[in-house]
Design a protein around this motif. Structure first.
Motif, PDB file in Angstrom:
ATOM      1  N   PRO A 194     -12.121 -15.364 -56.408  1.00 23.50           N
ATOM      2  CA  PRO A 194     -13.225 -15.238 -57.352  1.00 23.50           C
ATOM      3  C   PRO A 194     -13.647 -16.595 -57.930  1.00 23.50           C
ATOM      4  CG  PRO A 194     -11.180 -14.595 -58.400  1.00 23.50           C
ATOM      5  CD  PRO A 194     -10.852 -14.835 -56.957  1.00 23.50           C
ATOM      6  N   PRO A 195     -14.935 -16.802 -58.129  1.00 20.46           N
ATOM      7  CA  PRO A 195     -15.392 -18.080 -58.665  1.00 20.46           C
ATOM      8  C   PRO A 195     -15.276 -18.143 -60.180  1.00 20.46           C
ATOM      9  CG  PRO A 195     -17.261 -16.690 -58.140  1.00 20.46           C
ATOM     10  CD  PRO A 195     -16.040 -15.926 -57.729  1.00 20.46           C
ATOM     11  N   ARG A 196     -15.215 -19.375 -60.670  1.00 17.89           N
ATOM     12  CA  ARG A 196     -15.236 -19.635 -62.120  1.00 17.89           C
ATOM     13  C   ARG A 196     -16.605 -20.205 -62.457  1.00 17.89           C
ATOM     14  NH1 ARG A 196     -15.105 -19.008 -66.756  1.00 17.89           N
ATOM     15  NH2 ARG A 196     -13.557 -19.643 -68.291  1.00 17.89           N
ATOM     16  N   ILE A 197     -17.306 -19.555 -63.391  1.00 16.25           N
ATOM     17  CA  ILE A 197     -18.692 -19.885 -63.696  1.00 16.25           C
ATOM     18  C   ILE A 197     -18.864 -20.082 -65.200  1.00 16.25           C
ATOM     19  CG2 ILE A 197     -21.084 -19.066 -63.610  1.00 16.25           C
ATOM     20  CD1 ILE A 197     -20.357 -17.449 -61.143  1.00 16.25           C
ATOM     21  N   ALA A 198     -19.636 -21.104 -65.576  1.00 12.32           N
ATOM     22  CA  ALA A 198     -20.001 -21.342 -66.973  1.00 12.32           C
ATOM     23  C   ALA A 198     -21.514 -21.319 -67.101  1.00 12.32           C
ATOM     24  CB  ALA A 198     -19.466 -22.689 -67.448  1.00 12.32           C
ATOM     25  N   ASP A 199     -21.995 -20.678 -68.152  1.00 16.20           N
ATOM     26  CA  ASP A 199     -23.416 -20.650 -68.483  1.00 16.20           C
ATOM     27  C   ASP A 199     -23.599 -21.368 -69.813  1.00 16.20           C
ATOM     28  OD1 ASP A 199     -26.085 -20.138 -68.905  1.00 16.20           O
ATOM     29  OD2 ASP A 199     -25.864 -17.971 -69.132  1.00 16.20           O
ATOM     30  N   LEU A 200     -24.222 -22.554 -69.775  1.00 14.67           N
ATOM     31  CA  LEU A 200     -24.410 -23.361 -70.977  1.00 14.67           C
ATOM     32  C   LEU A 200     -25.710 -22.972 -71.673  1.00 14.67           C
ATOM     33  CD1 LEU A 200     -23.391 -26.932 -69.728  1.00 14.67           C
ATOM     34  CD2 LEU A 200     -21.989 -25.198 -70.855  1.00 14.67           C
TER      35      LEU A 200
END
Length: 279
Positions: free
Chosen positions: A45-51
């Motif tokens: 699974p990917p690690r994603i950040a939404d700024l």
């Protein structure tokens, strides 16, 4: 007066999630166009950040594209984070997770490498954000992606009229320094220069949407959710002054954006960037 428009002691714009979401469909379209250009991510699974996740409505779309991802939305507006957490936080149907945390994009750096760092219409609020791009690229896994879009409409009538009115003799003492100027974002060529280079590829483009807005004074209604927030915050303790400013601005917008037979056309330019760190 709505609690969301009470003056903030730190001087930051106070946000109203309900007002922002009144044009959610139009605001979400550029994010969908941005994600369409994001390639496959390096891990699952990917690690994603939404700024600058705001109320989390578009952050939730990331789980549709990457169902197993652990996605964290970051924002410095408590009212937005509360809305996002209340409506979107928790396990996702594909086995991933969505959560929301306070953070300032001027200083935020992930504690572990990410597959994707994304930002939708937020970096224009971050002075010096272009200097952070290299830090965020460095925080990506090999094959990871940095993707963002920012409004490129600061020369449009909606902004020019707002700044002109705020700088007029009647308002300059209270408002002259609260609004952003045309240098809030870079030209597409400048973003490309910062993102392209050895070990990474970059794709930068611009699009002008012509939103057809419904209702009375819809452009004013739009900017009350975004660009006008600093003015509404600065005048929150003086309802009479706030309404006087809005009356002047409303009249100017009506002349600049006349209604047509099917609604009010609202041209809106945006700048997009997708940069990939080589695997």
């Amino acid at each position: 007066m709505p609690a969301a428009e009470n003056a903030d002691p730190a001087g930051r714009p106070v946000w109203d999630p309900a007002q922002y979401l009144r044009h959610a469909g139009h605001r979400a379209r550029p994010f969908a166009d941005l994600l369409a250009r994001v390639p496959a991510l390096p891990t699952d699974p990917p690690r994603i950040a939404d700024l600058g996740c705001g109320p989390g409505n578009v952050t939730a779309h990331l789980a549709d594209r990457w169902p197993t991802a652990h996605i964290t939305g970051y924002d410095n507006a408590p009212e937005m984070l509360d809305k996002a957490a209340a409506e979107h936080e928790g396990p996702t149907p594909g086995g991933g997770r969505l959560d929301f945390r306070p953070a300032d994009a001027r200083t935020w750096t992930p504690q572990a490498p990410h597959d994707l760092i994304v930002s939708n219409a937020a970096l224009q609020w971050v002075p010096g954000h272009a200097a952070r791009l290299s830090d965020w690229m460095a925080a990506l896994k090999p094959g990871g992606v940095l993707a963002f879009q920012v409004p490129g409409n600061f020369a449009a009538p909606s902004h020019r009229l707002m700044r002109s009115l705020a700088g007029s003799a009647r308002w300059r003492d209270r408002l002259a320094d609260v609004l952003r100027h045309e240098d809030a974002v870079l030209a597409p060529e400048a973003y490309l220069e910062r993102l392209a280079g050895p070990g990474r590829t970059a794709d930068v483009w611009e699009t002008t949407y012509v939103h057809l807005l419904a209702g009375e004074d819809p452009v004013l209604d739009w900017v009350k959710g975004t660009g006008l927030r600093p003015v509404l915050t600065a005048l929150a303790d003086d309802p009479g002054a706030r309404e006087a400013f809005l009356a002047e601005y409303r009249a100017a917008l009506r002349a600049a954006y006349p209604a047509g037979p099917h609604g009010t056309p609202f041209p809106f330019r945006r700048v997009f960037a997708v940069a990939v760190k080589e695997a």
